[in-house]
Scaffold this motif. Structure first.
Motif, mmCIF file in Angstrom:
data_model
loop_
_atom_site.group_PDB
_atom_site.id
_atom_site.type_symbol
_atom_site.label_atom_id
_atom_site.label_comp_id
_atom_site.label_asym_id
_atom_site.label_seq_id
_atom_site.Cartn_x
_atom_site.Cartn_y
_atom_site.Cartn_z
ATOM 1 N N GLY B 122 0.802 -1.222 0.000
ATOM 2 C CA GLY B 122 0.000 0.000 0.000
ATOM 3 C C GLY B 122 0.833 1.268 0.000
ATOM 4 O O GLY B 122 0.312 2.350 -0.232
ATOM 5 N N LEU B 123 2.132 1.137 0.274
ATOM 6 C CA LEU B 123 2.990 2.323 0.251
ATOM 7 C C LEU B 123 3.628 2.445 -1.125
ATOM 8 O O LEU B 123 4.266 1.504 -1.605
ATOM 9 C CB LEU B 123 4.065 2.224 1.335
ATOM 10 N N VAL B 124 3.447 3.599 -1.753
ATOM 11 C CA VAL B 124 3.967 3.753 -3.114
ATOM 12 C C VAL B 124 4.726 5.065 -3.292
ATOM 13 O O VAL B 124 4.515 6.039 -2.574
ATOM 14 C CB VAL B 124 2.823 3.720 -4.154
ATOM 15 N N HIS B 125 5.642 5.032 -4.271
ATOM 16 C CA HIS B 125 6.287 6.246 -4.764
ATOM 17 C C HIS B 125 5.797 6.464 -6.184
ATOM 18 O O HIS B 125 5.038 5.663 -6.716
ATOM 19 C CB HIS B 125 7.808 6.081 -4.754
ATOM 20 N N PHE B 126 6.304 7.515 -6.830
ATOM 21 C CA PHE B 126 5.848 7.751 -8.200
ATOM 22 C C PHE B 126 6.984 8.333 -9.043
ATOM 23 O O PHE B 126 6.904 9.449 -9.523
ATOM 24 C CB PHE B 126 4.629 8.678 -8.189
ATOM 25 N N VAL B 127 8.058 7.536 -9.147
ATOM 26 C CA VAL B 127 9.230 8.012 -9.874
ATOM 27 C C VAL B 127 9.623 7.060 -11.009
ATOM 28 O O VAL B 127 9.960 7.496 -12.098
ATOM 29 C CB VAL B 127 10.427 8.217 -8.914
ATOM 30 N N THR B 128 9.552 5.765 -10.751
ATOM 31 C CA THR B 128 10.038 4.801 -11.743
ATOM 32 C C THR B 128 8.889 4.007 -12.364
ATOM 33 O O THR B 128 7.740 4.085 -11.915
ATOM 34 C CB THR B 128 10.991 3.790 -11.081
ATOM 35 N N LEU B 129 9.236 3.207 -13.387
ATOM 36 C CA LEU B 129 8.231 2.326 -13.997
ATOM 37 C C LEU B 129 7.707 1.316 -12.996
ATOM 38 O O LEU B 129 6.526 0.973 -12.998
ATOM 39 C CB LEU B 129 8.841 1.591 -15.196
#
Lengths: 355, 419
Positions: B122-129
């Motif tokens: 449930g923990l996400v980042h938004f940088v890579t594919l």
């Protein structure tokens, strides 16, 4: 990632060459086959009090542009270029391409469409047709096609016609808007486009010349008259019916909205050549592009706008119809449609920065 | 000559093309563990919103690499041996080089929040594919999401989550949204605009603890102020740092501080090894180390580093800062010094009534030094010119219209914008 719910799935499927897109395309093909090659729609038109299948088709076409136009105006409501352009497209369709011809007929005048010009409306400069019209119509046919259209294209680019007036472009930019991104962006399709569209233009010009010759000398040369009549019928069938109608609209859900305008329309070809030497261009802001590709994706003419934007190249492409969507979708405001004037401030800064 | 480039982001790819232009015969190898082809990272959000496919994000036709004879290797580099001039790859093989460019970009920051170690999903980042795939998996229409971090990546993620029907709480640590770039007025205006899209944007909220349920899924976020925000998706967008962790264990690590330390010609401490883009930390005697982490700087640094590798004398000074963005349809352009303005600088600010639009022009000692423009489009080249020419505020206000870049008929009305 597809949005939530069945409706979002359908939207995605329909606009991304899914099964439903193919079905819709088949339905459109079927409709145009029936329309062009049968009289099945005549009784339907009569039952609706519209007299003839072409009136019914005109009504459907006008409805598609009007309803699609309302959708497009809502979608791009913050962009006045899009709002004004779409209102003009709807008004031209409702008035010049639908109501006025009906009124003319009512007053026993020839059914004349002021929004269509030679070489798109091929017959309007062919002798037997044009010389049977009242003088004002004859003058408008010649003046519109040979003076007004190219002259306006010099100053504003072909967009004044292709994206503001023409019904083919009108349908593409209204009801067709959800399919605009499906155009092919490959180099191969660009090469095909250049050959195909200019071939149609040459054929249209040659045929027109031929018809004038045969009109002048047909009586002495019945063979020539017969031959040019056959040539004209073939052109009408292939270009008028198959390419502009059946293919042009039929492939919307598969190949995008401007297949006819991009590959085959002789009017677009002619105005495109004028555009190349005229004042219209798309100006690219220096070093601001992030190569996201939204401009290329949503270009209905398949122009790889990104390839210009990411190399800081302001450009004029013959095929560009000036719909303005590349500039609209750009998340960094890199693109702007312009009619460059000689003392343009934008020019100035380009020069000084370069120096 | 054998050139190797680690990283196929905008810095690495720009370097590869620059090298090829000047050296038609050299061997050029472009290595990436993340993707087969260069893609526009800044456009990830459009893939998430189904406006683009991943393929659409690739700025070049795929056959370009073949035509330019740039060999692509899809693998992670695990070892760098500067003495033997060799890279070792994770899955198989080695790449020998004569000159090497490190352009590994950046990775999302993560702070030691309480409870972070217990979160399994449930923990996400938004940088890579990879992040993109993780976000797609975590999205549930109608579900609740919390996004932490008031910058650009944060608001992009928020926009995507809203698009997919999530109820989003956006926690901003500072007094107003994006204080690095905005003054209070702009921060509050943009925050209101974001709230208008159904986002629960909260300022002065510092996350202190993450809670998870029995199977390790994130359940809620607790803040210093004592509030608790339930969520099944937690987006962390609190900035990025140079991706240099992999260099710590290699045979011959170059000098690394926050980033790979390079001189103004992009040379690292290792012979024949250069670094550029987000991962590079440029050091010049007597000046603050410089790490630039935006698209434009990476593109420029990639080009400059390649020229340095080709033997040109490069002395990199960052150009006047500029950037642009879009917040839920509101365009933003900035040039020069705004919040980093020197002591005593003054600010001309006008809110355009009736819409989310404003102008801010910062001036100091009689000359304009910075611009912050929201809600309309501007050609930054003019701003750069005026700053370089040290034009005064009155001059700039009188000539402002020439820099307008709005669509036809959509030009922002500037009547009444006077000092």
């Amino acid at each position: 990632m597809i949005g939530p719910g069945r409706l979002e799935w359908l939207k995605h499927d329909l606009t991304n060459r899914g099964l439903t897109a193919w079905i819709l395309s088949a339905v459109l093909f079927g409709f145009y086959m029936v329309l062009y090659f049968t009289d099945w729609l005549n009784p339907v038109a009569a039952a609706l009090g519209l007299g003839h299948k072409w009136t019914l088709y005109g009504l459907l076409y006008t409805l598609a542009i009007t309803l699609g136009g309302v959708y497009v105006i809502r979608k791009y409501r913050h962009n006045r270029y899009q709002v004004i352009r779409t209102v003009v497209v709807i008004v031209v369709q409702v008035m010049l391409a639908f109501s006025v011809p009906l009124l003319l007929k009512f007053f026993h005048q020839p059914e004349y469409y002021f929004s269509y010009l030679w070489p798109l409306k091929f017959e309007y400069l062919t002798p037997p047709v044009v010389f049977h019209m009242p003088l004002p119509f004859i003058l408008y046919s010649f003046f519109g096609a040979l003076v007004m259209a190219p002259l306006l294209a010099v100053f504003f680019g072909k967009r004044w016609y292709c994206s503001w007036v023409c019904g083919c472009g009108g349908l593409a930019n209204t009801a067709g808007d959800p399919f605009r991104h499906l155009s092919s962006k490959s180099m191969a399709s660009w090469r095909f486009e250049k050959i195909a569209i200019h071939t149609v233009l040459v054929v249209a010009v040659v045929l027109t010349a031929l018809l004038f010759v045969s009109w002048g000398a047909g009586k002495q040369n019945p063979e020539l008259a017969r031959w040019s009549y056959q040539f004209q019928s073939a052109y009408g069938l292939i270009v008028g019916a198959v390419l502009s109608g059946i293919v042009g609209v039929g492939v919307y859900p598969i190949g995008g909205t401007r297949v006819w305008c991009r590959y085959f329309c002789p009017m677009a070809a002619m105005l495109g050549l004028v555009q190349k030497v005229g004042r219209y261009r798309i100006t690219v802001k220096r070093n601001m592009c992030i190569s996201c590709g939204l401009c290329s994706k949503y270009c209905e003419m398949g122009i790889d706008v990104r390839s210009y934007a990411q190399t800081n190249t302001s450009f004029t492409r013959a095929s560009c119809v000036g719909c303005g969507i590349c500039a609209e979708v750009c998340p960094r405001g890199v693109l702007r449609l312009e009619n460059v004037t000689r003392r343009d401030p934008q020019e100035l800064v380009q020069i000084e920065v370069a120096a | 000559m054998r050139y190797a480039i680690i990283g196929n982001g905008v810095a690495g790819v720009t370097a590869a093309f620059t090298l090829r232009e000047r050296e038609p015969k050299a061997e050029i190898t472009l290595i990436s563990g993340e993707s087969d082809y260069f893609f526009s990272r800044t456009a990830l959000m459009y893939a998430l919103m189904d406006r683009m496919t991943l393929r659409d994000l690739e700025p070049y036709e795929r056959n370009v690499y073949e035509k330019q004879k740039i060999r692509r290797v899809r693998d992670w580099v695990t070892d760098l041996d500067g003495a033997a001039r060799r890279l070792r790859l994770r899955s198989k093989g080695e790449v020998a080089y004569d000159r090497l460019l490190i352009a590994t970009g950046s990775r999302p920051n993560l702070f030691p929040w309480k409870g972070l170690d217990r979160i399994q999903s449930g923990l996400v980042h938004f940088v890579t594919l990879e992040d993109l795939q993780a976000v797609e998996k975590a999205i549930r229409p109608g579900g609740r999401a919390v996004v932490i971090g008031g910058g650009l990546i944060g608001v992009e993620l928020v926009e995507c989550l809203v698009h997919h029907g999530m109820q989003v709480t956006f926690l901003v640590l500072e007094d107003w949204y994006w204080p690095i770039a905005f003054g209070r007025e702009e921060g509050e205006m943009v925050a209101d605009h974001i709230r208008g899209h159904g986002v629960d944007l909260r300022v002065q909220e510092e996350a202190v603890e993450f809670h998870s349920n029995a199977d390790g899924g994130v359940s809620h976020v607790e803040t210093k102020a004592g509030s608790s925000y339930p969520c099944e998706l937690l987006g962390i967008a609190v900035g990025v740092h140079p991706a240099v962790e992999w260099l710590r264990g290699v045979a011959t690590p170059p000098r690394v501080e926050k980033g790979v330390v390079v001189s103004p010609d992009f040379r690292t401490s290792l012979e024949d090894v250069w670094a550029a883009g987000d991962c590079a930390e440029i050091r010049r005697d007597g000046e603050k180390p410089l790490i630039e982490q935006i698209w434009y700087s990476a593109k420029l640094q990639g080009e400059m580093a390649a020229k340095s590798m080709l033997g040109d004398r490069i002395d990199y000074r960052p150009p006047l800062f500029y950037n642009s963005s879009r917040f839920f349809e509101v365009d933003y352009t900035t040039v020069g010094a705004v919040n980093q303005a020197p002591e005593g600088a003054q600010s001309f600010y006008r809110r355009i009534p009736g819409k989310c639009a404003s102008l801010r022009i910062v001036h100091h000692e009689g000359a304009v030094i910075g611009f912050n423009m929201l809600g309309s489009r501007w050609d930054h080249a003019w701003f750069e010119k005026w700053i370089a020419e040290r034009r005064g505020l009155d001059y700039v206000l009188a000539h402002l219209h020439v820099a307008q870049f709005d669509a036809e008929f959509s030009r922002l009305k500037l009547e009444g914008v006077t000092a």
